[in-house]
Write an enzyme that holds these catalytic residues in place. Structure first.
Site, PDB file in Angstrom:
ATOM      1  N   TYR A 131     -12.635  -2.714  -2.897  1.00 13.05           N
ATOM      2  CA  TYR A 131     -13.154  -2.783  -1.530  1.00 13.05           C
ATOM      3  C   TYR A 131     -14.685  -2.787  -1.514  1.00 13.05           C
ATOM      4  O   TYR A 131     -15.295  -2.222  -0.587  1.00 13.05           O
ATOM      5  CB  TYR A 131     -12.610  -1.616  -0.714  1.00 13.05           C
ATOM      6  N   LYS A 189       0.812  -1.215   0.000  1.00 17.19           N
ATOM      7  CA  LYS A 189       0.000   0.000   0.000  1.00 17.19           C
ATOM      8  C   LYS A 189       0.855   1.280   0.000  1.00 17.19           C
ATOM      9  O   LYS A 189       2.071   1.230   0.252  1.00 17.19           O
ATOM     10  CB  LYS A 189      -0.937  -0.031   1.214  1.00 17.19           C
ATOM     11  N   THR A 194      -5.043  -7.533  10.835  1.00 18.04           N
ATOM     12  CA  THR A 194      -5.324  -6.260  10.157  1.00 18.04           C
ATOM     13  C   THR A 194      -4.780  -5.063  10.926  1.00 18.04           C
ATOM     14  O   THR A 194      -4.175  -4.161  10.338  1.00 18.04           O
ATOM     15  CB  THR A 194      -6.854  -6.102   9.969  1.00 18.04           C
ATOM     16  N   GLU A 206     -10.244 -10.154  -7.293  1.00 18.97           N
ATOM     17  CA  GLU A 206      -9.274  -9.064  -7.166  1.00 18.97           C
ATOM     18  C   GLU A 206      -8.198  -9.128  -8.256  1.00 18.97           C
ATOM     19  O   GLU A 206      -7.768  -8.087  -8.773  1.00 18.97           O
ATOM     20  CB  GLU A 206      -8.636  -9.107  -5.770  1.00 18.97           C
ATOM     21  N   HIS A 266      -2.199  -5.484   1.591  1.00 18.60           N
ATOM     22  CA  HIS A 266      -3.502  -6.130   1.451  1.00 18.60           C
ATOM     23  C   HIS A 266      -3.257  -7.481   0.800  1.00 18.60           C
ATOM     24  O   HIS A 266      -2.370  -7.599  -0.053  1.00 18.60           O
ATOM     25  CB  HIS A 266      -4.435  -5.315   0.547  1.00 18.60           C
ATOM     26  N   ASN A 304      -1.784  -0.144   7.099  1.00 20.82           N
ATOM     27  CA  ASN A 304      -1.247  -1.430   7.545  1.00 20.82           C
ATOM     28  C   ASN A 304      -0.416  -2.126   6.467  1.00 20.82           C
ATOM     29  O   ASN A 304      -0.283  -3.341   6.456  1.00 20.82           O
ATOM     30  CB  ASN A 304      -2.384  -2.326   8.063  1.00 20.82           C
TER      31      ASN A 304
HETATM   32  P1  CMP Z   1      -7.121  -4.712   4.003  1.00 20.98           P
HETATM   33  O1  CMP Z   1      -6.568  -6.056   4.288  1.00 20.98           O
HETATM   34  O2  CMP Z   1      -6.656  -4.011   2.773  1.00 20.98           O
HETATM   35  O3  CMP Z   1      -8.708  -4.822   3.955  1.00 20.98           O
HETATM   36  C1  CMP Z   1      -9.541  -3.764   4.281  1.00 20.98           C
HETATM   37  C2  CMP Z   1      -8.795  -2.579   4.812  1.00 20.98           C
HETATM   38  O4  CMP Z   1      -9.581  -1.647   5.503  1.00 20.98           O
HETATM   39  C3  CMP Z   1      -7.806  -3.071   5.858  1.00 20.98           C
HETATM   40  O5  CMP Z   1      -6.774  -3.751   5.233  1.00 20.98           O
HETATM   41  C4  CMP Z   1      -7.434  -1.759   6.520  1.00 20.98           C
HETATM   42  O6  CMP Z   1      -6.528  -0.996   5.739  1.00 20.98           O
HETATM   43  C5  CMP Z   1      -8.782  -1.055   6.497  1.00 20.98           C
HETATM   44  N1  CMP Z   1      -9.507  -1.242   7.749  1.00 20.98           N
HETATM   45  C6  CMP Z   1     -10.127  -2.349   8.184  1.00 20.98           C
HETATM   46  N2  CMP Z   1     -10.745  -2.128   9.353  1.00 20.98           N
HETATM   47  C7  CMP Z   1     -10.527  -0.844   9.643  1.00 20.98           C
HETATM   48  C8  CMP Z   1     -10.903   0.001  10.717  1.00 20.98           C
HETATM   49  N3  CMP Z   1     -11.663  -0.455  11.729  1.00 20.98           N
HETATM   50  N4  CMP Z   1     -10.483   1.269  10.704  1.00 20.98           N
HETATM   51  C9  CMP Z   1      -9.747   1.742   9.682  1.00 20.98           C
HETATM   52  N5  CMP Z   1      -9.348   1.000   8.621  1.00 20.98           N
HETATM   53  C10 CMP Z   1      -9.737  -0.278   8.617  1.00 20.98           C
END
Ligand code: CMP
Length: 135
Positions: free
Chosen positions: A50, A10, A92, A127, A116, A113
């Site tokens: 998403y 990311k 996550t 995806e 993905h 984070n």
């Molecule tokens: P990802 O694995 O890309 O899948 C969904 C993304 O949403 C996740 O990683 C985070 O980047 C984001 N995400 C999921 N839960 C939350 C949350 N509670 N608050 C903010 N971002 C979130």
């Protein structure tokens, strides 16, 4: 059984110059890079990717984040690649992710984070078709 999974390194990882660090962990594990591309993601693509999150409270800032700068999209392949990559990534929320995982070692955020990865064979197929329609 050999599987393919869609991985995004990311924009936070690109900004922090962690692409090599993240990629090395996947490569050292033995996963193969089938496709890889540094690109900007537009809002339409973010919404497709998403789709299951677009109505969540956290989605507007998540969309702003994933469209904020270049990311590295890739398809990785290997034995049980979907589960293996998710284990390498960690939970996550980077604050809760185990040490030794990518998120556990480098993220203090639930949103920023670093990575993905697809969470099921169905998600991987969907995806991969969004990011690499020619595969
Ligand atoms: P990802 O694995 O890309 O899948 C969904 C993304 O949403 C996740 O990683 C985070 O980047 C984001 N995400 C999921 N839960 C939350 C949350 N509670 N608050 C903010 N971002 C979130």
């Amino acid at each position: 059984m050999s599987e393919r999974t869609l991985v995004l390194i990311k924009p936070d990882a690109v900004r922090r110059s962690l692409v090599g660090e993240v990629l090395a962990r996947f490569e050292r594990k033995g996963l193969s890079i089938v496709a890889m591309d540094l690109r900007m993601v537009d809002e339409v693509t973010a919404d497709r990717h998403y789709a299951e999150h677009v109505d969540r409270d956290f989605y507007p800032p998540l969309r702003a984040f994933v469209t904020s700068g270049p990311l590295v999209a890739m398809v990785l392949e290997g034995d049980q690649a979907i589960a293996v990559v998710r284990a390498i990534n960690g939970a996550t929320d980077g604050r809760a992710a185990a040490a030794g995982t990518i998120r556990g070692d480098f993220s203090l955020s639930n949103r920023e984070n670093l990575v993905h990865a697809s969470d099921s064979p169905e998600s991987a197929a969907r995806e991969i078709a969004i990011f690499f329609p020619d595969l």
